[in-house]
Motif scaffolding. Sequence first.
Motif, PDB file in Angstrom:
ATOM      1  N   UNK A  23       0.831  -1.203   0.000  1.00  0.00           N
ATOM      2  CA  UNK A  23       0.000   0.000   0.000  1.00  0.00           C
ATOM      3  C   UNK A  23       0.871   1.260   0.000  1.00  0.00           C
ATOM      4  N   UNK A  24       1.991   1.210   0.716  1.00  0.00           N
ATOM      5  CA  UNK A  24       2.917   2.348   0.713  1.00  0.00           C
ATOM      6  C   UNK A  24       3.466   2.593  -0.690  1.00  0.00           C
ATOM      7  N   UNK A  25       3.782   1.534  -1.402  1.00  0.00           N
ATOM      8  CA  UNK A  25       4.260   1.661  -2.778  1.00  0.00           C
ATOM      9  C   UNK A  25       3.184   2.286  -3.666  1.00  0.00           C
ATOM     10  N   UNK A  26       1.952   1.809  -3.536  1.00  0.00           N
ATOM     11  CA  UNK A  26       0.858   2.341  -4.354  1.00  0.00           C
ATOM     12  C   UNK A  26       0.589   3.809  -4.023  1.00  0.00           C
ATOM     13  N   UNK A  27       0.645   4.140  -2.732  1.00  0.00           N
ATOM     14  CA  UNK A  27       0.397   5.529  -2.336  1.00  0.00           C
ATOM     15  C   UNK A  27       1.452   6.457  -2.918  1.00  0.00           C
ATOM     16  N   UNK A  28       2.720   6.025  -2.875  1.00  0.00           N
ATOM     17  CA  UNK A  28       3.797   6.868  -3.422  1.00  0.00           C
ATOM     18  C   UNK A  28       3.648   7.042  -4.925  1.00  0.00           C
ATOM     19  N   UNK A  29       3.307   5.977  -5.617  1.00  0.00           N
ATOM     20  CA  UNK A  29       3.134   6.065  -7.077  1.00  0.00           C
ATOM     21  C   UNK A  29       1.911   6.902  -7.438  1.00  0.00           C
ATOM     22  N   UNK A  30       0.844   6.789  -6.654  1.00  0.00           N
ATOM     23  CA  UNK A  30      -0.371   7.565  -6.924  1.00  0.00           C
ATOM     24  C   UNK A  30      -0.107   9.054  -6.760  1.00  0.00           C
ATOM     25  N   UNK A  31       0.675   9.407  -5.750  1.00  0.00           N
ATOM     26  CA  UNK A  31       0.992  10.836  -5.538  1.00  0.00           C
ATOM     27  C   UNK A  31       1.831  11.385  -6.683  1.00  0.00           C
ATOM     28  N   UNK A  32       2.643  10.528  -7.278  1.00  0.00           N
ATOM     29  CA  UNK A  32       3.507  10.982  -8.371  1.00  0.00           C
ATOM     30  C   UNK A  32       2.746  11.191  -9.663  1.00  0.00           C
ATOM     31  N   UNK A  33       1.539  10.615  -9.771  1.00  0.00           N
ATOM     32  CA  UNK A  33       0.788  10.711 -11.011  1.00  0.00           C
ATOM     33  C   UNK A  33       1.516   9.965 -12.102  1.00  0.00           C
ATOM     34  N   UNK A  34       1.846  10.655 -13.199  1.00  0.00           N
ATOM     35  CA  UNK A  34       2.631  10.050 -14.272  1.00  0.00           C
ATOM     36  C   UNK A  34       4.055  10.622 -14.269  1.00  0.00           C
ATOM     37  N   UNK A  35       4.553  10.834 -13.058  1.00  0.00           N
ATOM     38  CA  UNK A  35       5.897  11.369 -12.906  1.00  0.00           C
ATOM     39  C   UNK A  35       6.874  10.298 -12.457  1.00  0.00           C
ATOM     40  N   UNK A  79       3.563   5.061 -14.978  1.00  0.00           N
ATOM     41  CA  UNK A  79       2.612   5.232 -16.077  1.00  0.00           C
ATOM     42  C   UNK A  79       1.173   5.130 -15.575  1.00  0.00           C
ATOM     43  N   UNK A  80       0.956   4.256 -14.604  1.00  0.00           N
ATOM     44  CA  UNK A  80      -0.380   4.072 -14.005  1.00  0.00           C
ATOM     45  C   UNK A  80      -0.221   3.470 -12.626  1.00  0.00           C
ATOM     46  N   UNK A  81      -1.133   3.859 -11.727  1.00  0.00           N
ATOM     47  CA  UNK A  81      -1.070   3.309 -10.374  1.00  0.00           C
ATOM     48  C   UNK A  81      -2.470   3.170  -9.791  1.00  0.00           C
ATOM     49  N   UNK A  82      -2.672   2.112  -9.042  1.00  0.00           N
ATOM     50  CA  UNK A  82      -3.928   1.911  -8.310  1.00  0.00           C
ATOM     51  C   UNK A  82      -3.915   2.771  -7.061  1.00  0.00           C
ATOM     52  N   UNK A  83      -5.018   3.464  -6.807  1.00  0.00           N
ATOM     53  CA  UNK A  83      -5.133   4.280  -5.601  1.00  0.00           C
ATOM     54  C   UNK A  83      -5.571   3.403  -4.428  1.00  0.00           C
ATOM     55  N   UNK A  84      -4.866   3.437  -3.305  1.00  0.00           N
ATOM     56  CA  UNK A  84      -5.318   2.666  -2.141  1.00  0.00           C
ATOM     57  C   UNK A  84      -6.692   3.098  -1.649  1.00  0.00           C
ATOM     58  N   UNK A  85      -6.969   4.376  -1.774  1.00  0.00           N
ATOM     59  CA  UNK A  85      -8.277   4.910  -1.382  1.00  0.00           C
ATOM     60  C   UNK A  85      -8.642   6.026  -2.353  1.00  0.00           C
ATOM     61  N   UNK A  86      -9.818   5.925  -2.930  1.00  0.00           N
ATOM     62  CA  UNK A  86     -10.256   6.961  -3.866  1.00  0.00           C
ATOM     63  C   UNK A  86     -11.359   7.755  -3.183  1.00  0.00           C
ATOM     64  N   UNK A  87     -10.935   8.742  -2.395  1.00  0.00           N
ATOM     65  CA  UNK A  87     -11.866   9.525  -1.609  1.00  0.00           C
ATOM     66  C   UNK A  87     -12.115  10.899  -2.177  1.00  0.00           C
ATOM     67  N   UNK A  88     -12.524  11.816  -1.301  1.00  0.00           N
ATOM     68  CA  UNK A  88     -12.895  13.160  -1.724  1.00  0.00           C
ATOM     69  C   UNK A  88     -11.722  13.888  -2.377  1.00  0.00           C
TER      70      UNK A  88
END
Length: 417
Positions: A305-317, A362-371
């Motif tokens: 989940x930590x890996x996914x959170x870091x990748x999600x914050x980066x977007x496509x960076x 390039x793409x990442x799953x969000x651990x939580x897709x909230x507000x």
Amino acid sequence: MPLQLVETSDEDSFVSVAQHVAELLNEGQTRTALADTPATLFLNDCVNLIQEQRYQEYVTRISSQVDSIYTKMPEKEAECCLSIVIHAVGRVPEVGQQAAATTLASALCQSDERAEERLTALLSLYGILSSQPAAQLAVLLATAGYAARNSAKCRATFCTAVRGKAQRWVVLWKLGPAESRQLYLALAAAMREASDRPTTREHLALVGLALALPGTPDRTPEVTEAAAGALADYLRSSSIYTLDLLPLPAVAALADHPRYGPMHKLVTAVLAGDVAAARGASIPAALEAAGGVTPEAVLSKARMTALLAACSRAGQGEVPLGDLRVALDVAEDQVQSWIVRAIGAKLIEGRVDTVRGTFSVARSTHPCFGLQQWSKLATQLASLKETVAAAVSTMSQIRPPPHVGARSAAPAAATRA
């Protein structure tokens, strides 16, 4: 041997079932010349009901002997008898069909003996009530409750039959919030502790739908158990890394629950990708409330989940591998193996640059897709809309050179000539 065809009617089949059940009633009874034995009285009553087309009462009489059918009849014979009785429910006038179906469903749910056969009969009973939404709902709720209390095989059979249909039923049957919540929670209870990913995802989705409905109480036992069951399934699953339930009031109320509070704290840490907090929250009370999940499994989930959170914050960076090492709390040589695991599970897509020490997302799953995520998505869509509108406006202002217009006009004139 020549084949002989014998013409029979539904009524003959109904009488045949009554005769079979009467034979069960005769077992162990002393044979006498008296006609009024329990078996003959039962059979005569059933025959009279059939002749008078009082099928609701016929179904009630047969339902009283359902346990005897499953106790004394072989599998195929019992299946045949129940199929005929279910067909008799279809012959009941619409005004009494729900009562007849409810009576038979209650009889089928009375015992857990030969549960898989009974569950099959309940699903068949549901199927014959296509023109009676209220009756279908009643039978479906009874079937869900029966599956929830029985074996994993029964639950798997039920889940396969109903998965992905709950929201369509709510719309089709025009259910209000209270009935919708009842249906969602009943189906979710049957899917709890499933071993396969599709059923676990459906379980979490159903709980979310139920708890998000208006008027949902926060602390009733049914709602509390549903919320806790969803959190426990999230922790136990080795393939589910997304959870959107924590903001719901009924789930947030678990934070101060005497039994489920530690588990809520553990889920919060895991979902945030906070490995240190997850390690600290992995106390026996939390692990026990989650159904005995191990501390190692919790840490593995927290790291992914930590890996996914870091990748999600980066977007496509890009994300520095050093930052991932800190977030996952692992040795430097283990970071790439976690990335490979996530790519293999189709949770992220990207490329590792070992020279620069970065991971390009390039793409990442969000651990939580909230507000926060919805707001970000709305901003991105608004920006995209403005970009497309500007491009359309620019293209509309472009005029072709005069010689291009003349060339295109010449063939048209030749064609008219």
